[in-house]
Design an enzyme around this catalytic site. Structure first.
Site, PDB file in Angstrom:
ATOM      1  N   GLU A 440      35.113 -10.071 -18.134  1.00 51.49           N
ATOM      2  CA  GLU A 440      34.157 -10.411 -18.898  1.00 51.49           C
ATOM      3  C   GLU A 440      33.901 -10.035 -20.261  1.00 51.49           C
ATOM      4  O   GLU A 440      34.008  -9.236 -21.041  1.00 51.49           O
ATOM      5  CB  GLU A 440      33.574  -8.615 -18.902  1.00 51.49           C
ATOM      6  CG  GLU A 440      32.513  -8.147 -18.511  1.00 51.49           C
ATOM      7  CD  GLU A 440      31.638  -8.592 -17.287  1.00 51.49           C
ATOM      8  OE1 GLU A 440      32.079  -9.247 -16.275  1.00 51.49           O
ATOM      9  OE2 GLU A 440      30.732  -9.465 -18.194  1.00 51.49           O
TER      10      GLU A 440
HETATM   11  C1  FAD Z   1      40.227 -11.695 -10.632  1.00 51.93           C
HETATM   12  C2  FAD Z   1      39.183 -12.502 -12.135  1.00 51.93           C
HETATM   13  C3  FAD Z   1      37.419 -12.985 -11.615  1.00 51.93           C
HETATM   14  C4  FAD Z   1      36.936 -12.957 -11.981  1.00 51.93           C
HETATM   15  N1  FAD Z   1      35.279 -12.615 -11.862  1.00 51.93           N
HETATM   16  C5  FAD Z   1      34.440 -13.844 -12.321  1.00 51.93           C
HETATM   17  C6  FAD Z   1      33.039 -13.891 -12.455  1.00 51.93           C
HETATM   18  O1  FAD Z   1      32.432 -13.304 -10.791  1.00 51.93           O
HETATM   19  N2  FAD Z   1      32.283 -14.295 -12.930  1.00 51.93           N
HETATM   20  C7  FAD Z   1      32.778 -15.159 -13.888  1.00 51.93           C
HETATM   21  O2  FAD Z   1      31.777 -16.341 -14.447  1.00 51.93           O
HETATM   22  N3  FAD Z   1      33.855 -15.307 -14.183  1.00 51.93           N
HETATM   23  C8  FAD Z   1      34.949 -14.681 -13.210  1.00 51.93           C
HETATM   24  N4  FAD Z   1      36.702 -14.424 -13.787  1.00 51.93           N
HETATM   25  C9  FAD Z   1      36.168 -15.409 -14.987  1.00 51.93           C
HETATM   26  C10 FAD Z   1      37.120 -14.339 -16.311  1.00 51.93           C
HETATM   27  O3  FAD Z   1      35.723 -14.468 -17.400  1.00 51.93           O
HETATM   28  C11 FAD Z   1      37.390 -15.880 -17.275  1.00 51.93           C
HETATM   29  O4  FAD Z   1      39.073 -16.288 -16.674  1.00 51.93           O
HETATM   30  C12 FAD Z   1      37.722 -14.525 -18.802  1.00 51.93           C
HETATM   31  O5  FAD Z   1      36.777 -15.103 -19.255  1.00 51.93           O
HETATM   32  C13 FAD Z   1      38.581 -15.758 -19.083  1.00 51.93           C
HETATM   33  O6  FAD Z   1      38.899 -17.158 -19.458  1.00 51.93           O
HETATM   34  P1  FAD Z   1      39.290 -18.126 -18.559  1.00 51.93           P
HETATM   35  O7  FAD Z   1      40.755 -17.913 -17.959  1.00 51.93           O
HETATM   36  O8  FAD Z   1      39.786 -19.658 -19.242  1.00 51.93           O
HETATM   37  O9  FAD Z   1      41.170 -18.457 -20.236  1.00 51.93           O
HETATM   38  P2  FAD Z   1      41.349 -19.319 -21.632  1.00 51.93           P
HETATM   39  O10 FAD Z   1      39.759 -18.904 -22.610  1.00 51.93           O
HETATM   40  O11 FAD Z   1      40.740 -20.206 -21.082  1.00 51.93           O
HETATM   41  O12 FAD Z   1      41.806 -18.097 -22.637  1.00 51.93           O
HETATM   42  C14 FAD Z   1      42.815 -18.043 -22.606  1.00 51.93           C
HETATM   43  C15 FAD Z   1      43.379 -17.641 -23.414  1.00 51.93           C
HETATM   44  O13 FAD Z   1      43.161 -17.929 -25.164  1.00 51.93           O
HETATM   45  C16 FAD Z   1      41.924 -16.674 -25.805  1.00 51.93           C
HETATM   46  N5  FAD Z   1      40.653 -17.658 -26.590  1.00 51.93           N
HETATM   47  C17 FAD Z   1      40.124 -17.918 -25.886  1.00 51.93           C
HETATM   48  N6  FAD Z   1      39.637 -18.620 -26.945  1.00 51.93           N
HETATM   49  C18 FAD Z   1      39.563 -17.554 -27.627  1.00 51.93           C
HETATM   50  C19 FAD Z   1      38.744 -17.562 -29.009  1.00 51.93           C
HETATM   51  N7  FAD Z   1      37.801 -18.231 -29.280  1.00 51.93           N
HETATM   52  N8  FAD Z   1      39.251 -16.567 -29.965  1.00 51.93           N
HETATM   53  C20 FAD Z   1      40.376 -15.509 -29.372  1.00 51.93           C
HETATM   54  N9  FAD Z   1      41.348 -16.195 -28.300  1.00 51.93           N
HETATM   55  C21 FAD Z   1      40.739 -16.779 -27.481  1.00 51.93           C
HETATM   56  C22 FAD Z   1      41.949 -15.430 -24.932  1.00 51.93           C
HETATM   57  O14 FAD Z   1      41.302 -14.195 -24.656  1.00 51.93           O
HETATM   58  C23 FAD Z   1      42.846 -15.654 -23.475  1.00 51.93           C
HETATM   59  O15 FAD Z   1      44.340 -14.226 -23.710  1.00 51.93           O
HETATM   60  C24 FAD Z   1      36.855 -13.757 -13.243  1.00 51.93           C
HETATM   61  C25 FAD Z   1      38.856 -13.891 -13.427  1.00 51.93           C
HETATM   62  C26 FAD Z   1      39.587 -13.261 -12.751  1.00 51.93           C
HETATM   63  C27 FAD Z   1      40.871 -13.450 -12.778  1.00 51.93           C
END
Ligand code: FAD
Length: 601
Positions: A440
């Site tokens: 989220e």
């Molecule tokens: C159990 C689980 C349930 C989920 N449920 C859903 C769901 O129902 N629907 C859905 O759509 N998604 C869902 N997600 C996905 C979740 O929303 C994403 O994992 C989350 O938004 C982070 O994206 P990412 O994992 O690609 O990490 P990334 O975006 O790659 O981030 C990696 C790190 O980089 C940091 N970062 C990235 N960009 C920036 C920036 N611009 N500024 C500062 N820091 C940054 C982040 O804070 C993080 O620490 C779920 C994930 C999990 C693990």
């Protein structure tokens, strides 16, 4: 001792004495509610959480979700509990009567949800996502879409999910590649892949309604070119019955560190060129459509974190009373004493109690703001509460999740070696809780939101509204002799917070990169200020009640406990904000100089 999920004595104090839920009964929307209804709902929710959800939480963790022959099955025990949840009307209690809701004040709904989340986070995620999907349809759907989907979603027979994340598009939502190709009949063919979708597939409900972000070919790059689509797992016939399987295929589920009973699915849409979706909310309006709901959902995720923390705290408290180690402080010999007698354990428990009670009150306060921003007759009031919701959203989300995880980790510490073992429940709570700082919108994104958007909003006037509210609680406490010095301390910290916020606003224009490097410490300061605000406010009310006299012995113990908790937090934890604020103000540029090449591996 009450349940080991939420201290309801404390929660009742928050909703009744501090936040005065009864004030809401004067509004037409909540005119069917009274103190009696509120109490009945709390008791019913507690029974469901304690008797149905809590006993199957560990089972769900052990069994987990299965993915076999392309089908996702949830832990079998989840089915009966979910049925009781739906029969009890808990799928959409705060929604309007029109489609089967109960128009419950959000504060009461939140309190009930705190019990459910504390009891079984994995199972609650299914209903939570269903609610989010339903809410998008409720707000943005056409009458036809509402009558097609909403009743079944609100009664829980159909689930819902939010499909945003893709392998290349996590925090960077604008990078979504899933395509929508217009059909002649006004529907769209969807093509693409999503990952990490909670309840992307499961056997818990007879249908699943996906709310999905995709880009129509030719629409702009980035978030502004995204549109939102309703994509049911099974198509819905004109008479409301289920039709053929849509071309939405689950390709696997994640094996996670926690929340093992919650299905987190990878999905492929349109591999057979036959995935049909219908647009909702307008072309290129996908982000507005989805984020309208996601903002409230962020507050709910903070609630998930602090609810698990609440349970971890109550389990640790129980353990600390039972577990005997060492002799009484200062003695060389004697019988072993409960570890709660040792100063360091007591401090740990008080830290957990402060964050749990402070953030719970903050969430319930945010719930009241959410209602008042809609129902208040006065435009200025609606705007004030709207500002407060905007300001509080990242603080509730990150505060509930980061502090929630900290509380769960501290609970493991109180359990000692036992806490690190799977036989002891707090280990599961910590694993389940961790996700709340990631999904989220990660807490890094929340920090950016607070710094880059919220504190500059409308020339910082939304920030000023929040500070005014905090200052009112300080004034209340300042008028009470016993709390006056704590109110003075709090005022000093808030003054520094206001000054540093002004300086950050200016620096955003000068050197945005370096300024954003302070986003997370700044958010942490805001969280501690918010917790101190709630605790001091509660302590002032508790002091007044004690001074009025007539409290029973048990009530006097409770009220004194509230006062001591606030004193501890303001005097022992809140001063940490000074160090953080000093560092932010100093604005050292080591982060700038530490280019990628200096991270040597
Ligand atoms: C159990 C689980 C349930 C989920 N449920 C859903 C769901 O129902 N629907 C859905 O759509 N998604 C869902 N997600 C996905 C979740 O929303 C994403 O994992 C989350 O938004 C982070 O994206 P990412 O994992 O690609 O990490 P990334 O975006 O790659 O981030 C990696 C790190 O980089 C940091 N970062 C990235 N960009 C920036 C920036 N611009 N500024 C500062 N820091 C940054 C982040 O804070 C993080 O620490 C779920 C994930 C999990 C693990």
């Amino acid at each position: 001792m009450g349940n080991k999920l939420v201290d309801l004595r404390d929660a009742r104090f928050a909703i009744n004495d501090q936040l005065k839920i009864s004030e809401l009964f004067a509004y037409e929307k909540f005119s069917d509610y009274s103190d009696n209804e509120i109490e009945m709902a709390i008791v019913t929710a507690e029974k469901l959480a304690v008797n149905e959800y809590y006993p199957i939480n560990e089972v769900g963790d052990k069994t987990g979700v299965r993915f076999e022959d392309g089908k996702v099955t949830v832990p079998p025990e989840f089915h009966a509990a979910y049925k009781k949840f739906c029969e009890g009307g808990w799928t959409a209690p705060a929604e309007d009567y029109d489609f089967g809701g109960q128009q419950m004040p959000t504060m009461l709904n939140y309190l009930a949800q705190m019990l459910f989340f504390a009891a079984n986070q994995s199972l609650m995620v299914y209903t939570c996502l269903t609610h989010s999907a339903g809410k998008v349809i409720d707000i943005f759907g056409t009458d036809e879409q509402k009558s097609k989907y909403l009743e079944k979603i609100w009664d829980g027979s159909w689930g819902g999910c939010m499909d945003l994340t893709e392998p290349e598009a996590g925090s960077d939502v604008g990078a979504i590649r899933t395509k929508a190709i217009p059909n002649e009949d006004g529907t769209y063919k969807i093509k693409g892949n999503k990952i990490f979708i909670s309840q992307g597939d499961s056997d818990l409900t007879e249908n699943i309604v996906h709310l999905l972000l995709a880009r129509i070919e030719g629409d702009p790059e980035g978030t502004k070119g995204l549109s939102c689509f309703i994509v049911p797992k099974f198509r819905v016939n004109d008479d409301g019955s289920l039709g053929e399987h849509n071309d939405v295929v689950c390709t696997g589920v994640e094996h996670k560190m926690g929340m093992k009973g919650s299905a987190t699915a990878s999905l492929a849409y349109g591999d057979n060129d036959n995935c049909i979706g219908e647009m909702i909310g307008g072309r290129c309006k996908g982000i507005v459509t989805m984020f309208n709901m996601m903002n409230e959902q962020r507050i709910v995720v903070g609630m998930e974190g602090i609810s698990m923390a609440s349970s971890a705290y109550l389990h640790a408290l129980d353990f600390a009373r039972e577990r005997k180690q060492g002799v009484a402080f200062g003695q060389k010999t004697g019988p072993q004493v409960s570890i709660i007698e040792h100063p360091d354990v007591r401090r740990n428990l008080l830290l957990m109690k402060s964050y749990t009670e402070g953030i719970r009150a903050l969430l319930l306060y945010a719930a009241k703001c959410l209602d008042l921003k809609e129902i208040s007759a006065d435009e200025a009031e609606r705007s004030k509460y709207g500002d407060l919701v905007e300001m509080l959203t990242p603080i509730c989300k990150a505060g509930g999740s980061d502090r929630g995880f900290e509380v769960c980790a501290t609970a493991i510490q109180v359990f000692g070696g036992y806490g690190y073992c799977q036989e002891y429940y707090v280990e599961q709570l910590a694993r389940d809780c961790k996700i709340t700082s990631i999904y989220e919108g990660t807490n890094g994104i929340q920090a950016n939101d607070l710094l880059g958007r919220k504190i500059v909003m409308r020339d910082a006037s939304a920030f000023a509204v929040l500070i005014d509210e905090i200052r009112s609680a300080i004034s209340l406490a300042a008028g009470i002799e016993d709390l006056a010095s704590y109110a003075a301390d709090m005022k000093r910290h808030v003054d520094q917070f206001v000054a540093v916020s002004a300086s950050l606003r200016a620096r955003l224009k000068e050197n945005a990169y370096l300024t954003y490097a302070w986003a997370t410490p700044y958010l942490a300061v805001a969280e501690d200020i918010a917790v101190a605000w709630m605790l001091l406010w509660q302590a002032a009310i508790a002091s007044e009640k004690l001074r009025a006299g007539g409290a029973s012995e048990a009530d006097a113990v409770f009220l004194t406990s509230k006062i001591n908790t606030a004193k501890f937090f303001v005097s022992s934890i809140l001063p940490q904000v000074t160090g953080r604020l000093d560092a932010i103000e100093r604005n050292d540029d080591a982060i700038l100089k530490m280019e990628e090449k200096f991270f040597i591996d």
